[in-house]
Design a protein around this motif. Structure first.
Motif, PDB file in Angstrom:
ATOM      1  N   GLU A 198       0.821  -1.220   0.000  1.00  0.00           N
ATOM      2  CA  GLU A 198       0.000   0.000   0.000  1.00  0.00           C
ATOM      3  C   GLU A 198       0.848   1.261   0.000  1.00  0.00           C
ATOM      4  OE1 GLU A 198      -2.913  -0.068   3.086  1.00  0.00           O
ATOM      5  OE2 GLU A 198      -4.062  -1.669   2.119  1.00  0.00           O
ATOM      6  N   LYS A 199       2.006   1.193   0.673  1.00  0.00           N
ATOM      7  CA  LYS A 199       2.896   2.347   0.735  1.00  0.00           C
ATOM      8  C   LYS A 199       4.338   1.870   0.730  1.00  0.00           C
ATOM      9  CE  LYS A 199      -0.017   5.887   2.848  1.00  0.00           C
ATOM     10  NZ  LYS A 199      -1.268   5.276   2.437  1.00  0.00           N
ATOM     11  N   SER A 200       5.220   2.718   0.227  1.00  0.00           N
ATOM     12  CA  SER A 200       6.639   2.417   0.268  1.00  0.00           C
ATOM     13  C   SER A 200       7.185   2.805   1.630  1.00  0.00           C
ATOM     14  CB  SER A 200       7.379   3.204  -0.818  1.00  0.00           C
ATOM     15  OG  SER A 200       8.781   3.062  -0.681  1.00  0.00           O
ATOM     16  N   PHE A 201       7.858   1.837   2.269  1.00  0.00           N
ATOM     17  CA  PHE A 201       8.542   2.135   3.528  1.00  0.00           C
ATOM     18  C   PHE A 201       9.945   1.564   3.464  1.00  0.00           C
ATOM     19  CE2 PHE A 201      10.038   1.316   7.770  1.00  0.00           C
ATOM     20  CZ  PHE A 201       9.775   2.516   8.413  1.00  0.00           C
ATOM     21  N   PRO A 202      10.954   2.397   3.790  1.00  0.00           N
ATOM     22  CA  PRO A 202      10.860   3.831   4.046  1.00  0.00           C
ATOM     23  C   PRO A 202      10.377   4.597   2.799  1.00  0.00           C
ATOM     24  CG  PRO A 202      12.962   2.939   4.810  1.00  0.00           C
ATOM     25  CD  PRO A 202      12.321   1.889   3.973  1.00  0.00           C
ATOM     26  N   ARG A 203       9.962   5.812   3.042  1.00  0.00           N
ATOM     27  CA  ARG A 203       9.487   6.662   1.943  1.00  0.00           C
ATOM     28  C   ARG A 203      10.544   6.731   0.842  1.00  0.00           C
ATOM     29  NH1 ARG A 203       6.021  11.327   1.357  1.00  0.00           N
ATOM     30  NH2 ARG A 203       5.387  11.114   3.545  1.00  0.00           N
ATOM     31  N   GLY A 204      10.125   6.452  -0.396  1.00  0.00           N
ATOM     32  CA  GLY A 204      11.021   6.550  -1.538  1.00  0.00           C
ATOM     33  C   GLY A 204      11.893   5.329  -1.772  1.00  0.00           C
ATOM     34  N   ARG A 205      11.773   4.297  -0.918  1.00  0.00           N
ATOM     35  CA  ARG A 205      12.589   3.089  -1.139  1.00  0.00           C
ATOM     36  C   ARG A 205      12.231   2.408  -2.451  1.00  0.00           C
ATOM     37  NH1 ARG A 205      11.219  -2.129  -0.471  1.00  0.00           N
ATOM     38  NH2 ARG A 205      12.967  -3.612  -0.577  1.00  0.00           N
ATOM     39  N   ILE A 206      10.950   2.430  -2.818  1.00  0.00           N
ATOM     40  CA  ILE A 206      10.482   1.764  -4.033  1.00  0.00           C
ATOM     41  C   ILE A 206      10.210   2.805  -5.117  1.00  0.00           C
ATOM     42  CG2 ILE A 206       8.735   0.263  -5.056  1.00  0.00           C
ATOM     43  CD1 ILE A 206       8.139  -0.747  -2.196  1.00  0.00           C
ATOM     44  N   THR A 207      10.817   2.605  -6.271  1.00  0.00           N
ATOM     45  CA  THR A 207      10.568   3.445  -7.439  1.00  0.00           C
ATOM     46  C   THR A 207       9.735   2.655  -8.443  1.00  0.00           C
ATOM     47  OG1 THR A 207      12.647   4.662  -7.178  1.00  0.00           O
ATOM     48  CG2 THR A 207      11.623   4.682  -9.372  1.00  0.00           C
ATOM     49  N   VAL A 208       8.675   3.245  -8.925  1.00  0.00           N
ATOM     50  CA  VAL A 208       7.808   2.597  -9.905  1.00  0.00           C
ATOM     51  C   VAL A 208       7.935   3.336 -11.239  1.00  0.00           C
ATOM     52  CG1 VAL A 208       5.457   1.900 -10.486  1.00  0.00           C
ATOM     53  CG2 VAL A 208       6.200   1.906  -8.085  1.00  0.00           C
ATOM     54  N   ILE A 209       8.260   2.590 -12.285  1.00  0.00           N
ATOM     55  CA  ILE A 209       8.325   3.163 -13.628  1.00  0.00           C
ATOM     56  C   ILE A 209       7.120   2.654 -14.408  1.00  0.00           C
ATOM     57  CG2 ILE A 209       9.658   3.414 -15.745  1.00  0.00           C
ATOM     58  CD1 ILE A 209      12.178   2.799 -14.176  1.00  0.00           C
ATOM     59  N   LEU A 210       6.183   3.541 -14.700  1.00  0.00           N
ATOM     60  CA  LEU A 210       4.985   3.212 -15.460  1.00  0.00           C
ATOM     61  C   LEU A 210       5.271   3.429 -16.941  1.00  0.00           C
ATOM     62  CD1 LEU A 210       2.550   5.120 -13.091  1.00  0.00           C
ATOM     63  CD2 LEU A 210       2.729   2.634 -13.277  1.00  0.00           C
ATOM     64  N   ILE A 211       5.043   2.379 -17.728  1.00  0.00           N
ATOM     65  CA  ILE A 211       5.446   2.386 -19.142  1.00  0.00           C
ATOM     66  C   ILE A 211       4.204   2.382 -20.034  1.00  0.00           C
ATOM     67  CG2 ILE A 211       6.797   1.203 -20.896  1.00  0.00           C
ATOM     68  CD1 ILE A 211       8.271  -0.223 -18.541  1.00  0.00           C
ATOM     69  N   ASN A 212       4.112   3.348 -20.930  1.00  0.00           N
ATOM     70  CA  ASN A 212       2.933   3.468 -21.805  1.00  0.00           C
ATOM     71  C   ASN A 212       3.020   2.496 -22.982  1.00  0.00           C
ATOM     72  OD1 ASN A 212       0.601   4.261 -23.031  1.00  0.00           O
ATOM     73  ND2 ASN A 212       1.143   6.411 -23.239  1.00  0.00           N
ATOM     74  N   GLN A 213       3.052   1.212 -22.614  1.00  0.00           N
ATOM     75  CA  GLN A 213       3.158   0.126 -23.578  1.00  0.00           C
ATOM     76  C   GLN A 213       2.579  -1.120 -22.904  1.00  0.00           C
ATOM     77  OE1 GLN A 213       7.311  -0.280 -24.745  1.00  0.00           O
ATOM     78  NE2 GLN A 213       6.763  -1.161 -26.685  1.00  0.00           N
ATOM     79  N   ASP A 214       1.953  -1.995 -23.672  1.00  0.00           N
ATOM     80  CA  ASP A 214       1.497  -3.277 -23.126  1.00  0.00           C
ATOM     81  C   ASP A 214       2.716  -4.189 -23.009  1.00  0.00           C
ATOM     82  OD1 ASP A 214      -1.117  -2.412 -23.094  1.00  0.00           O
ATOM     83  OD2 ASP A 214      -1.634  -3.341 -25.010  1.00  0.00           O
ATOM     84  N   LEU A 215       3.038  -4.565 -21.768  1.00  0.00           N
ATOM     85  CA  LEU A 215       4.220  -5.388 -21.516  1.00  0.00           C
ATOM     86  C   LEU A 215       3.894  -6.461 -20.475  1.00  0.00           C
ATOM     87  CD1 LEU A 215       6.843  -2.527 -21.258  1.00  0.00           C
ATOM     88  CD2 LEU A 215       6.658  -4.153 -23.131  1.00  0.00           C
ATOM     89  N   GLY A 216       4.330  -7.663 -20.734  1.00  0.00           N
ATOM     90  CA  GLY A 216       4.101  -8.741 -19.778  1.00  0.00           C
ATOM     91  C   GLY A 216       2.676  -9.202 -19.742  1.00  0.00           C
ATOM     92  N   LEU A 217       2.385 -10.077 -18.769  1.00  0.00           N
ATOM     93  CA  LEU A 217       1.055 -10.659 -18.634  1.00  0.00           C
ATOM     94  C   LEU A 217       0.354 -10.160 -17.376  1.00  0.00           C
ATOM     95  CD1 LEU A 217       1.920 -14.334 -19.616  1.00  0.00           C
ATOM     96  CD2 LEU A 217       0.722 -12.655 -21.009  1.00  0.00           C
TER      97      LEU A 217
END
Length: 217
Positions: A198-217
Motif C-alpha cells: 500500500e505504501k513504500s517504507f521507508p518513503r522513496g525506497r520503491i521506485t515505480v516506472i509506469l510504461i505506456n506500452q502493453d508489456l508482460g502478462l
C-alpha cells in the motif's frame, strides 16, 4: 502521430503516478520500454549508489533489455537469478542472496489507480524483495497492469495473469488445461505468496516506472 490509445493511457498513468507518490513511492511515466531502460541506467542506477544489483523474473524486465545492460555496467556486481547454467538448488540460493542486494529490479502483477502494488508469486522472492530486504527496489509496469482497485487487481491476477503465466512456463497445473484458476494443490502451482504494497517504507525506497506500452502478462 501519437495514437488515441497512447494519449488515453498517458493521462491514466500520470494519475496513477501521482497516487503512487502520495503513497510514498517514487514514480515516473515513460513512453516505452526503451525509455524505461534509459531512465534506469542514466538516472536511477547512478543516483542509487548501488554496488550490487539483482532482479526477479519478469517479462517486462526482459523487454527493457536491462539484465543484459546491467551485466556490462562497470562497478556493479550483478547477482543473476535467471542463470540457466546453474542447478535449481544454486538458483534458489541466489534468490535468497538477492534479498540483500543494494538494488532489486522486477515487474508487478498489477498496480491500482490509487497507487497500490499487488503481486502473486510461486517462490516469493520477487514479491518479498519489493516489500523488504534490498535497500532499494525498482518496479517496471506496463500500462496493461493498471486496474481500478484491489478487487480488480486480485481478479486480474487469478483469472488471467496466473493461468497465462502457467501456460507460458509449461507448468503441469489445472489452469493450463482450463484457463481458469482451480485453486489447485499441484506441486507446480505458481500461486503461493500474495503481497499488497500500500505504501513504500521507508518513503522513496520503491521506485515505480509506469510504461505506456502493453508489456508482460
Amino acid at each position: 502521430m501519437t495514437s488515441p490509445t497512447d494519449l488515453y493511457y498517458a493521462k491514466r498513468l500520470e494519475e496513477a503516478a501521482e497516487a503512487l507518490r502520495k503513497n510514498h513511492f517514487k514514480a515516473h511515466v515513460v513512453p516505452d520500454a526503451a525509455a524505461a531502460k534509459a531512465l534506469f541506467l542514466d538516472e536511477i542506477l547512478p543516483a542509487s549508489g548501488a554496488k550490487t544489483v539483482s532482479y526477479g523474473g519478469s517479462m517486462t524486465l526482459a523487454a527493457t533489455g536491462l539484465p543484459q545492460a546491467l551485466a556490462g555496467t562497470p562497478g556493479v556486481e550483478v547477482l543473476d537469478t535467471l542463470d540457466r547454467s546453474i542447478t535449481p538448488e544454486q538458483a534458489y540460493e541466489r534468490r535468497r542472496q538477492a534479498l540483500l542486494v543494494d538494488l532489486f529490479v522486477t515487474g508487478t502483477n498489477a498496480v491500482t489507480e490509487d497507487g497500490v502494488l499487488v503481486n502473486l508469486d510461486m517462490i516469493g522472492n520477487r514479491a518479498c524483495a519489493i516489500a523488504f530486504g534490498p535497500r532499494q527496489a525498482v518496479v517496471l509496469v506496463g500500462r496493461n497492469k493498471l486496474v481500478s482497485d484491489l478487487t480488480s487487481a486480485i481478479s486480474r491476477i487469478k483469472e488471467f495473469a496466473a493461468p497465462a503465466n502457467a501456460m507460458r512456463l509449461s507448468k503441469k497445473t489445472p489452469c493450463v488445461a482450463t484457463s481458469h484458476c482451480e485453486d489447485c494443490g499441484s506441486p507446480e502451482r505458481i500461486c503461493n505468496v500474495w503481497t499488497i504494497t500500500e505504501k513504500s517504507f521507508p518513503r522513496g525506497r520503491i521506485t515505480v516506472i509506469l510504461i505506456n506500452q502493453d508489456l508482460g502478462l
